[in-house]
Design a protein around this motif. Structure first.
Motif, PDB file in Angstrom:
ATOM      1  N   GLN A   1       0.719  42.102  15.312  1.00 46.64           N
ATOM      2  CA  GLN A   1      -0.248  42.559  16.321  1.00 46.64           C
ATOM      3  C   GLN A   1      -1.547  43.004  15.667  1.00 46.64           C
ATOM      4  OE1 GLN A   1       1.681  45.578  18.654  1.00 46.64           O
ATOM      5  NE2 GLN A   1       2.950  44.107  19.801  1.00 46.64           N
TER       6      GLN A   1
ATOM      7  N   ASP B   1      -3.385  39.743  14.554  1.00 47.76           N
ATOM      8  CA  ASP B   1      -3.875  39.019  15.730  1.00 47.76           C
ATOM      9  C   ASP B   1      -5.019  39.761  16.408  1.00 47.76           C
ATOM     10  OD1 ASP B   1      -1.980  37.117  15.233  1.00 47.76           O
ATOM     11  OD2 ASP B   1      -0.554  37.844  16.726  1.00 47.76           O
ATOM     12  N   GLY B   2      -4.953  41.072  16.420  1.00 47.49           N
ATOM     13  CA  GLY B   2      -6.017  41.846  17.047  1.00 47.49           C
ATOM     14  C   GLY B   2      -7.349  41.658  16.339  1.00 47.49           C
TER      15      GLY B   2
ATOM     16  N   ASN C   1      -8.201  39.033  14.470  1.00 45.77           N
ATOM     17  CA  ASN C   1      -8.647  37.652  14.678  1.00 45.77           C
ATOM     18  C   ASN C   1      -9.240  37.449  16.060  1.00 45.77           C
ATOM     19  OD1 ASN C   1      -7.992  36.687  12.129  1.00 45.77           O
ATOM     20  ND2 ASN C   1      -5.905  36.158  12.713  1.00 45.77           N
ATOM     21  N   GLU C   2      -8.657  38.094  17.074  1.00 45.78           N
ATOM     22  CA  GLU C   2      -9.187  37.951  18.427  1.00 45.78           C
ATOM     23  C   GLU C   2     -10.573  38.577  18.540  1.00 45.78           C
ATOM     24  OE1 GLU C   2      -4.848  38.055  20.729  1.00 45.78           O
ATOM     25  OE2 GLU C   2      -6.314  39.657  21.014  1.00 45.78           O
ATOM     26  N   ARG C   3     -10.775  39.723  17.878  1.00 42.35           N
ATOM     27  CA  ARG C   3     -12.082  40.371  17.934  1.00 42.35           C
ATOM     28  C   ARG C   3     -13.166  39.532  17.262  1.00 42.35           C
ATOM     29  NH1 ARG C   3     -12.861  44.436  21.601  1.00 42.35           N
ATOM     30  NH2 ARG C   3     -11.056  45.832  21.647  1.00 42.35           N
TER      31      ARG C   3
ATOM     32  N   TYR D   1     -13.054  36.132  16.598  1.00 38.09           N
ATOM     33  CA  TYR D   1     -13.078  34.691  16.873  1.00 38.09           C
ATOM     34  C   TYR D   1     -14.330  34.272  17.633  1.00 38.09           C
ATOM     35  CZ  TYR D   1     -11.462  30.043  18.083  1.00 38.09           C
ATOM     36  OH  TYR D   1     -11.346  28.687  18.188  1.00 38.09           O
ATOM     37  N   GLU D   2     -14.779  35.100  18.564  1.00 35.87           N
ATOM     38  CA  GLU D   2     -15.915  34.716  19.400  1.00 35.87           C
ATOM     39  C   GLU D   2     -17.164  34.463  18.568  1.00 35.87           C
ATOM     40  OE1 GLU D   2     -18.431  36.369  23.257  1.00 35.87           O
ATOM     41  OE2 GLU D   2     -16.623  37.409  22.566  1.00 35.87           O
TER      42      GLU D   2
ATOM     43  N   VAL E   1     -10.460  31.634  12.923  1.00 34.22           N
ATOM     44  CA  VAL E   1      -9.683  32.834  12.606  1.00 34.22           C
ATOM     45  C   VAL E   1     -10.228  33.450  11.324  1.00 34.22           C
ATOM     46  CG1 VAL E   1      -7.614  32.069  13.776  1.00 34.22           C
ATOM     47  CG2 VAL E   1      -7.957  31.431  11.409  1.00 34.22           C
TER      48      VAL E   1
END
Length: 517
Positions: free
Chosen positions: A478, A481-482, A484-486, A488-489, A494
């Protein structure tokens, strides 16, 4: 003394006609600012002759009657309203598709209404009569009563509003089918509130129920329409690439490649063209290494010709699958380096197969030296032959003592390990430690983990990350992934990649993260 006679003013040559019409302006009527202007009636009224504007704008039915081979009824339905003006129907292919759907929907709507005992024309006439009754009940702000022209004008307005709403709802369906997510307002806005609700129940709802069943009849856009649509919506290619990716497998690689190349041609004028080939390279890498390299070569070519050069690298895991041996990577880097210098795309694409070509060493034999050795050892060979003939021994085949060639190749392949070296961070990289991570929306735990990466050469074992996560009351996956999500935009990739038993960060991405926004 008599009043002076009025003299008509001479034409002023300084007045310029800016209407762009071939016929000069002829209107010379002065209108008082205090007197309300009533619309000029059309032909047929003895009191108001029809004005001559010198030009005529045909409606859709009249304009496309011959081109589409329309019947008299179809022409009448398309001439019920003035053609709408927007960027979607300005594309002729989109306008034609909308008209065809409109002309398929109205007969079905007509049949549905006849089952209830009223035709489409009768329902429209009832709406006109009700609208006229409601308008006459209101006080007229201009102080004059309703005349024949006023009633005719209102009836035309109501009919225009109803049929134009039909057309707009058909246009929204075509927009959806052609990948345009922007919808038009398609309510019966030209009618009074209570009347609009009644017309929506009588006509709008039946039409909405019919249109989904007609989506399959909408023809695919032609090449010219595709190009125009892609210019209007530069992200439209993503939906089409996702559709190709959903059907991608080892057996459909060729179809995927052809689809992506066609998608590239249709987006030749799209500023996002380079991203099509970059994403396609990542998708097909699992199934065909050469096609993945060709897509990446096209990405580099279009990236070099774009306004902003991004130079995005492929993920390290993909690089390892594409370059199983170090010389493969070296050859491809040389190919890309040559492309950046000469920008010859066709040449670079033709050289892609050489990346994986097996290089065989050339062995030159010195025949003179061989003969000399044979002469020197001739006596030894004869003596060995005598011993072998006098004392034969049962011996296993010579091949048993030598390893099989396939086994040698298998051992060599097992021992080959390609490790694409990650560039070491500079001194400021480790010191940054997430100083600007807050600007990316990262919390304290995520920033602290990035600082650990910066201090360890951007490589951390999974065990270390697991321990760090437990110390901060989080789960390892988690946490990764957290982050990478922040990120990625902004990165469009990644940030933290899983590489076997370790996690790695590509240094240019880390530098971009550490840079102040």
């Amino acid at each position: 003394m008599s009043a002076p006679a009025l003299v008509a003013p001479k034409p002023d040559a300084a007045v310029i006609d800016v209407t762009g019409q071939d016929v000069p302006l002829r209107g010379q009527t002065l209108v008082s600012a205090t007197e309300p202007v009533r619309p000029t009636p059309s032909a047929g009224s003895p009191d108001y002759p029809a004005p001559d504007y010198g030009y005529y704008l045909p409606r859709l039915g009249t304009k496309y009657r011959k081109k589409l081979g329309l019947t008299a009824q179809q022409v009448e339905w398309l001439d019920k309203f003035w053609p709408p003006h927007n960027v979607f129907v300005a594309i002729e292919g989109c306008c034609a598709a909308t008209m065809e759907l409109y002309l398929r929907a109205l007969p079905l709507l007509q049949a549905e209404l006849l089952r209830t005992g009223a035709s489409l024309a009768q329902v429209v006439a009832q709406s006109q009569q009700e609208s006229l009754r409601l308008r006459k009940a209101l006080p007229n702000p201009y102080g004059y009563g309703w005349g024949e022209y006023d009633e005719r004008y209102l009836r035309e307005q109501i009919e225009d509003s109803i049929y134009l709403t039909f057309f707009r709802r058909c246009e929204n369906v075509v927009r959806e089918a052609y990948g345009n997510k922007r919808k038009l307002a398609a309510e019966f806005s030209g009618l009074d509130g209570a009347l609009a609700e009644v017309v929506e129940q009588q006509l709008g709802e039946p039409l909405d129920a019919l249109l989904p069943n007609l989506v399959a009849t909408i023809g695919a856009p032609d090449e010219a329409t595709e190009v125009a649509l892609n210019l209007q919506n530069v992200a439209r290619w993503k939906q089409q690439l996702d559709h190709l990716a959903a059907q991608l497998s080892a057996a459909t690689t060729r179809e995927f490649v052809e689809g992506v190349n066609q998608l590239g041609r249709r987006n030749a004028r799209n500023p996002a063209l380079e991203h099509i080939f970059f994403d396609a390279s990542k998708l097909v890498a699992k199934y065909d290494r050469e096609e993945a390299l060709r897509f990446y070569v096209q990405y580099v070519h279009h990236d070099l010709n774009s306004v902003t050069v991004n130079s995005k690298p492929l993920a390290k895991t993909i690089q390892k699958s594409l370059f199983p041996q170090p010389e493969h990577l070296q050859r491809f880097e040389a190919l890309i380096s040559q492309l950046t210098r000469d920008k010859d795309l066709s040449r670079a694409l033709s050289q892609v197969p050489t990346v994986y070509a097996r290089q065989r060493r050339k062995i030159e034999l010195n025949l003179g030296a061989i003969r000399e050795v044979q002469h020197q050892h001739a006596g030894t060979v004869e003596l060995l032959n005598e011993y072998l003939q006098d004392e034969p021994e049962a011996a296993g085949p010579l091949t048993d003592a030598l390893p099989d060639q396939a086994a040698i190749e298998a051992i060599s392949d097992d021992e080959i390990q390609l490790a694409v070296p990650a560039p070491l961070p500079n001194e400021s990289t480790a010191a940054a430690g997430g100083a600007f991570a807050a600007a990316w929306g990262l919390n304290a735990t995520q920033s602290a983990l990035l600082a650990c990466f910066g201090g360890q050469g951007l490589v951390l074992p999974q065990a270390t990350v697991e321990t760090f996560a437990k110390q901060h009351g989080a789960l390892r996956n988690q946490l990764i992934d957290g982050i990478n999500e922040r990120c990625y935009e902004r990165l469009d990739d990644v940030l933290i990649e899983e590489d076997g038993d370790t996690y790695t960060i590509y240094e240019p991405y880390y530098q971009q993260l550490a840079a102040p926004c």
